[in-house]
Design a protein around this motif. Structure first.
Motif, PDB file in Angstrom:
ATOM      1  N   GLU A 129     -17.595   1.134   7.917  1.00 14.07           N
ATOM      2  CA  GLU A 129     -16.392   1.370   7.110  1.00 14.07           C
ATOM      3  C   GLU A 129     -16.320   0.523   5.806  1.00 14.07           C
ATOM      4  O   GLU A 129     -17.024  -0.519   5.871  1.00 14.07           O
ATOM      5  N   ALA A 130     -15.486   0.689   4.962  1.00 16.86           N
ATOM      6  CA  ALA A 130     -15.498   0.247   3.711  1.00 16.86           C
ATOM      7  C   ALA A 130     -14.218  -0.204   3.155  1.00 16.86           C
ATOM      8  O   ALA A 130     -13.311   0.922   3.351  1.00 16.86           O
ATOM      9  N   ASP A 131     -13.783  -1.168   2.618  1.00 17.85           N
ATOM     10  CA  ASP A 131     -12.559  -1.213   1.817  1.00 17.85           C
ATOM     11  C   ASP A 131     -12.746  -2.291   0.884  1.00 17.85           C
ATOM     12  O   ASP A 131     -13.162  -3.189   0.721  1.00 17.85           O
ATOM     13  N   ALA A 185      -4.410  -4.099  -4.778  1.00 15.82           N
ATOM     14  CA  ALA A 185      -3.812  -5.290  -4.225  1.00 15.82           C
ATOM     15  C   ALA A 185      -3.368  -5.284  -2.835  1.00 15.82           C
ATOM     16  O   ALA A 185      -3.711  -6.383  -1.811  1.00 15.82           O
ATOM     17  N   GLY A 186      -2.774  -4.192  -2.583  1.00 12.05           N
ATOM     18  CA  GLY A 186      -2.347  -4.054  -1.123  1.00 12.05           C
ATOM     19  C   GLY A 186      -3.286  -3.784  -0.064  1.00 12.05           C
ATOM     20  O   GLY A 186      -3.488  -4.328   0.915  1.00 12.05           O
ATOM     21  N   ALA A 187      -4.345  -3.016  -0.599  1.00 15.02           N
ATOM     22  CA  ALA A 187      -5.594  -3.022   0.286  1.00 15.02           C
ATOM     23  C   ALA A 187      -6.375  -4.081   0.555  1.00 15.02           C
ATOM     24  O   ALA A 187      -6.771  -4.416   1.462  1.00 15.02           O
ATOM     25  N   LEU A 224       0.758  -1.201   0.013  1.00  9.67           N
ATOM     26  CA  LEU A 224      -0.195  -0.049  -0.131  1.00  9.67           C
ATOM     27  C   LEU A 224       0.833   1.228  -0.112  1.00  9.67           C
ATOM     28  O   LEU A 224       0.592   2.172  -0.717  1.00  9.67           O
ATOM     29  N   ILE A 225       1.629   1.341   0.774  1.00 10.28           N
ATOM     30  CA  ILE A 225       2.703   2.534   1.064  1.00 10.28           C
ATOM     31  C   ILE A 225       3.314   2.450  -0.324  1.00 10.28           C
ATOM     32  O   ILE A 225       3.602   3.707  -0.952  1.00 10.28           O
ATOM     33  N   THR A 267      -8.832   2.745   6.392  1.00  4.80           N
ATOM     34  CA  THR A 267      -8.825   4.335   5.943  1.00  4.80           C
ATOM     35  C   THR A 267      -7.298   4.596   5.439  1.00  4.80           C
ATOM     36  O   THR A 267      -6.942   5.591   4.948  1.00  4.80           O
ATOM     37  N   LEU A 268      -6.135   3.598   5.555  1.00  5.95           N
ATOM     38  CA  LEU A 268      -4.751   3.794   5.450  1.00  5.95           C
ATOM     39  C   LEU A 268      -4.584   4.303   4.007  1.00  5.95           C
ATOM     40  O   LEU A 268      -3.818   5.270   3.363  1.00  5.95           O
ATOM     41  N   GLU A 269      -5.221   3.409   2.973  1.00  3.44           N
ATOM     42  CA  GLU A 269      -4.879   3.722   1.439  1.00  3.44           C
ATOM     43  C   GLU A 269      -5.187   5.333   1.287  1.00  3.44           C
ATOM     44  O   GLU A 269      -4.450   6.037   0.547  1.00  3.44           O
TER      45      GLU A 269
END
Length: 319
Positions: free
Chosen positions: A317-319, A180-182, A14-15, A213-215
Motif C-alpha cells: 500500500e502507499a500513502d 499534511a493530515g495524511a 484528514l477528516i 486508505t483513510l484519505e
C-alpha cells in the motif's frame, strides 16, 4: 504518547480537510459553471502524497516497492474505497460510457511497458503523456457539455455562496491540509508500531491498511453519502488512471529504471485489470448497489489471501 498525538491530530485534520475540500469543490463547480466531476479528477484523482512516496522509494533503490505501490493503491481504490462507498451509501451514478471505457482499459496500457521492461525514464515520459491526453479529453468533453449550475444538496449551501475562484483557492488550502493530515497520520502509525512493539505484518494487514486508505475513503464515501456522488466516483476513476500512467511516469522520471518482477505480470496486473473491469461494469448499470460493494470487497480480500499464501507477503500500500 507523541505518536498517539500525531495519529489523532493527523486523522482529525484528514477528516476536516476532506469535508472542506468536498464543499469547496461543489461551490467552485456551481460558481464557475464547470463540471464537479472535472474538478474532482484534478483535485482528488492526482494524488500528490502518493507520488512523493513512490519517488522517494525509487530514489532509495526500492524500485520494486515503488512499482508495488502503483498496483497496491490502484487495487485498494476499487476493492476498499469504491466497495465501502457502495456498502455505506448506495446511490445512483451517471458516468459517461466513454469515461468508464477509459477507466476499464487504463491498466491494459501497462502491458507493453511491463513486457518490454525494465521500465525506463523514456517510458515515464510516454505514461505522463497518456495521462495528459486522458485529462485533456475529460476537460474538453466536460467544458463542451456546458454544465449548468450544480443542484447543490443542502449540506453544501454555504460553499455555494462563495465566488467560484475563491472556492478554488480554498480547495487548494484544503488539499494541502489533506496531504499534511495524511503525512501526520503515517508518522503516528509508524511511531505506534515502534512504541507498542506490535507485530509488523499483523499491524500492516489491519490498522495500517485502514489508515493508508483513510484519505481516499473520506473523499469517496463522504461526498457519496452527502449527495455529491460525482466527486467520489471521479476520485476513484482519476486515482486509478493517474496511478497507472502519471504516477508511474513521475516515479520513473525521478528515480530511473525499474526492473519488473515476474509476479507483477502473472498476478498483480491481471487482478488490477479484472477488478477495474468489474467496477466499470457495476458503474455502467447507473446505480452503485450494496451488493456491488460486497463483491468488490470480497475480491480484494481474496487478493490479499492469495498474495500471502502464494507469494508470502502482503500487497504493498502507499500513502
Amino acid at each position: 504518547m507523541s505518536s498517539i498525538l500525531f495519529f489523532v491530530v493527523g486523522a482529525a485534520l484528514l477528516i476536516y480537510s476532506a469535508e472542506k475540500l468536498i464543499s469547496y469543490l461543489v461551490g467552485a463547480a456551481s460558481g464557475l459553471r464547470v463540471s464537479v466531476f472535472l474538478l474532482a479528477i484534478i483535485f482528488t484523482g492526482i494524488e500528490f502524497d502518493d507520488v512523493a512516496f513512490g519517488v522517494a522509494l525509487n530514489m532509495e533503490d526500492l524500485s520494486g516497492v515503488a512499482l508495488g505501490t502503483v498496483f497496491g493503491t490502484a487495487i485498494s481504490m476499487i476493492g476498499v474505497v469504491l466497495a465501502l462507498a457502495a456498502i455505506i451509501a448506495p446511490t445512483r451514478v451517471a458516468v459517461p460510457g466513454r469515461y468508464l471505457a477509459l477507466f476499464a482499459v487504463a491498466p491494459l496500457v501497462l502491458i507493453p511497458f511491463l513486457v518490454f521492461g525494465p521500465l525506463t525514464p523514456l517510458y515515464g515520459v510516454l505514461l505522463l503523456l497518456l495521462f495528459a491526453l486522458f485529462l485533456g479529453y475529460v476537460a474538453m468533453r466536460e467544458l463542451r457539455r456546458g454544465t449548468p449550475p450544480l443542484a447543490v444538496p443542502v449540506p453544501f449551501d454555504r460553499a455555494r455562496a462563495l465566488p467560484g475562484w475563491a472556492a478554488i483557492g480554498l480547495a487548494v488550502v484544503a488539499l494541502v491540509g489533506l496531504v499534511a493530515g495524511a503525512a501526520m497520520t503515517s508518522i503516528g502509525t509508524e511511531g505506534l508500531l515502534e512504541e507498542f512493539r506490535i507485530q509488523g505484518a499483523l499491524f500492516g494487514a489491519t490498522i495500517a491498511t485502514l489508515v493508508l486508505t483513510l484519505e481516499d475513503v473520506l473523499l469517496t464515501v463522504e461526498p457519496t453519502r452527502r449527495g455529491a456522488a460525482d466527486i467520489g466516483i471521479a476520485n476513484v476513476i482519476g486515482s486509478v488512471v493517474f496511478g497507472v500512467t502519471g504516477k508511474l511516469g513521475i516515479i520513473l522520471l525521478a528515480g530511473g529504471s525499474v526492473v519488473v518482477d515476474d509476479e507483477v505480470l502473472s498476478w498483480h496486473l491481471p487482478v488490477l485489470v479484472g477488478m477495474t473491469a468489474l467496477a466499470a461494469c457495476f458503474l455502467a448499470t447507473g446505480r452503485l448497489r450494496r451488493w456491488h460493494g460486497y463483491v468488490l470487497l470480497a475480491a480484494y480480500v481474496a487478493y490479499w489471501v492469495v498474495s500471502f499464501a502464494v507469494f508470502g507477503e502482503a500487497p504493498v500500500e502507499a500513502d
